[in-house]
Write an enzyme that holds these catalytic residues in place. Structure first.
Site, mmCIF file in Angstrom:
data_model
loop_
_atom_site.group_PDB
_atom_site.id
_atom_site.type_symbol
_atom_site.label_atom_id
_atom_site.label_comp_id
_atom_site.label_asym_id
_atom_site.label_seq_id
_atom_site.Cartn_x
_atom_site.Cartn_y
_atom_site.Cartn_z
ATOM 1 N N SER A 1 -2.006 -3.104 45.552
ATOM 2 C CA SER A 1 -2.166 -2.055 46.565
ATOM 3 C C SER A 1 -3.085 -2.496 47.692
ATOM 4 O O SER A 1 -2.949 -2.040 48.822
ATOM 5 C CB SER A 1 -2.763 -0.794 45.938
ATOM 6 O OG SER A 1 -1.783 -0.015 45.330
ATOM 7 N N ASN B 1 1.277 -4.260 39.328
ATOM 8 C CA ASN B 1 0.094 -4.756 38.613
ATOM 9 C C ASN B 1 0.381 -4.967 37.127
ATOM 10 O O ASN B 1 -0.453 -4.710 36.276
ATOM 11 C CB ASN B 1 -1.070 -3.778 38.756
ATOM 12 C CG ASN B 1 -1.501 -3.608 40.196
ATOM 13 O OD1 ASN B 1 -1.313 -4.486 41.026
ATOM 14 N ND2 ASN B 1 -2.075 -2.457 40.514
ATOM 15 N N HIS C 1 -6.533 6.763 47.352
ATOM 16 C CA HIS C 1 -5.755 5.523 47.376
ATOM 17 C C HIS C 1 -5.139 5.254 48.750
ATOM 18 O O HIS C 1 -5.236 4.152 49.303
ATOM 19 C CB HIS C 1 -4.673 5.596 46.299
ATOM 20 C CG HIS C 1 -3.906 4.335 46.085
ATOM 21 N ND1 HIS C 1 -2.758 4.029 46.780
ATOM 22 C CD2 HIS C 1 -4.113 3.305 45.235
ATOM 23 C CE1 HIS C 1 -2.289 2.864 46.371
ATOM 24 N NE2 HIS C 1 -3.089 2.398 45.425
ATOM 25 N N ASP D 1 1.808 7.380 50.767
ATOM 26 C CA ASP D 1 0.866 7.211 49.659
ATOM 27 C C ASP D 1 0.322 8.572 49.216
ATOM 28 O O ASP D 1 1.042 9.564 49.240
ATOM 29 C CB ASP D 1 -0.270 6.275 50.121
ATOM 30 C CG ASP D 1 -0.815 5.426 48.999
ATOM 31 O OD1 ASP D 1 -1.478 5.988 48.106
ATOM 32 O OD2 ASP D 1 -0.605 4.205 49.007
#
Length: 372
Positions: free
Chosen positions: A326, A259, A160, A125
């Site tokens: 996520s 998304n 994130h 990530d």
């Protein structure tokens, strides 16, 4: 003769050059292409070379022996709430009553008693910050690889990845309770492949995948969570191929679906070999932003998990909230850590089967909320 990816043709029509991934049939072709082209990266684990090319280079490749496909380097984004709800949504199911699928009660009971101890989770990530919930009372970040800036010690300049790590493996140390991940004793390996902006190129993701492929055995990585996504390539999607090679290496790979609503599945979550996770809200209704669809005849995602206004750890040392797939994927990744702890010799395909057997059935979709 292979067909050059349409996205690459468009890129080369708009600019003088573009970055492309060339997949080949074997090691000899890999060396040949790497020597003859303007090579910027080599990915032996998927027999591919990353190059900088113009239209003439792309045409030359069609005549080179062993070349199987040429695809444009995809834009990859961390799937956070910045994108959630911006496109068409999947239908929301109002039905709250849910039935448990038939599963092995003894297996699921064993997983319920686990904490993830002895299992290593890779978070690929934006990085992982040494938040108290990951580093106290003992530091559980056992390795860190930075493919963006080459820094040695764990950090996260976006936040994130830290949030994702906390949903899967946060201990609740700072708060003295929730939020707490499903696998609060699991070890964490951070692989930074996305920069501060939350975006990156597919080459960086593949660099991280190659590193994990080479080091997963040494580090004991059993589960990897990938809460990022790219528009799938028309043919031979490289992120899909990379994720599948990790699965075949023995790593259970958990991916966010995306998304972008119906028809918006993101790679590598298009692969049938990974566990692809969509998002539901508190009422177990499919979140409007959660991606779904069919890729090569297989419907995705495999499972849904809570992903709306989820509380988790913040890179600055406190807590925040996130909405998006996520936030759903690391809950499932944490559950996979528990299954690997309960059954140390578990193969990824069996981990996926057991995880799906622990789901509730809500109006035709599988929803995972825990082993309880």
């Amino acid at each position: 003769m292979f067909r050059i990816d349409g996205a690459l043709v468009k890129a080369l029509e708009a600019e003088d050059f573009a970055y492309a991934l060339v997949r080949v049939s074997g090691k000899f072709a890999l060396r040949s292409v790497a020597r003859r082209m303007d090579t910027v990266a080599v990915f032996p684990f998927i027999n591919a070379v990353g190059i900088r090319c113009d239209m003439k280079d792309a045409e030359r490749l069609s005549g080179m022996p062993g070349v199987e496909s040429v695809t444009a380097q995809a834009r990859v984004t961390a799937l956070s709430d910045d994108e959630a709800g911006t496109e068409r949504g999947a239908p929301a199911y109002a039905e709250k009553e849910a039935e448990k699928e038939e599963g092995d009660a003894a297996v699921l009971g064993a997983a319920r008693r686990m904490t993830g101890r002895g299992v290593t989770l890779c978070v690929m990530d934006t990085g992982v910050s040494p938040h108290s919930d990951l580093s106290l009372p003992r530091d559980r970040i056992v390795a860190f690889e930075d493919r963006i800036a080459g820094r040695e010690f764990p950090y996260d300049d976006n936040g994130h990845g830290t949030f994702v790590a906390g949903v899967a493996a946060g201990s609740g140390f700072l708060s003295g309770g929730p939020p707490k991940g499903l696998a609060p004793a699991a070890s964490v390996v951070g692989v930074k492949v996305i920069g501060e902006s939350g975006e990156t190129g597919a080459f960086k993701i593949l660099e991280g995948m190659q590193w994990l492929f080479d080091n997963c055995g040494r580090l004991g990585v059993k589960v990897a969570v990938m809460s990022f996504g790219a528009q799938p390539a028309e043919t031979a999607d490289p992120l899909k191929l990379g994720a599948e090679m990790l699965v075949r290496r023995g790593v259970t790979v958990v991916c966010a679906a995306g998304n972008s609503g119906i028809g918006g599945l993101r790679s590598p979550g298009i692969s049938p070999e990974v566990i692809t996770v969509g998002a539901v809200d508190d009422a177990l209704a499919v979140a409007p932003f959660s991606s779904s669809g069919v890729y090569q005849g297989v419907r995705r995602p495999d499972v849904y998990a809570p992903g709306v206004h989820i509380k988790g750890i913040e890179a600055g040392g406190t807590y925040s909230h996130m909405t998006g797939t996520s936030a759903s994927a690391p809950l499932v990744a944490g559950a996979c850590c528990l299954l690997h702890e309960a059954f140390p010799r578990l193969y990824p395909r069996d981990c996926k089967r057991l995880l799906l057997s622990a789901c509730r059935k809500v109006n035709g979709i599988r929803v995972f909320t825990g082993f309880g």
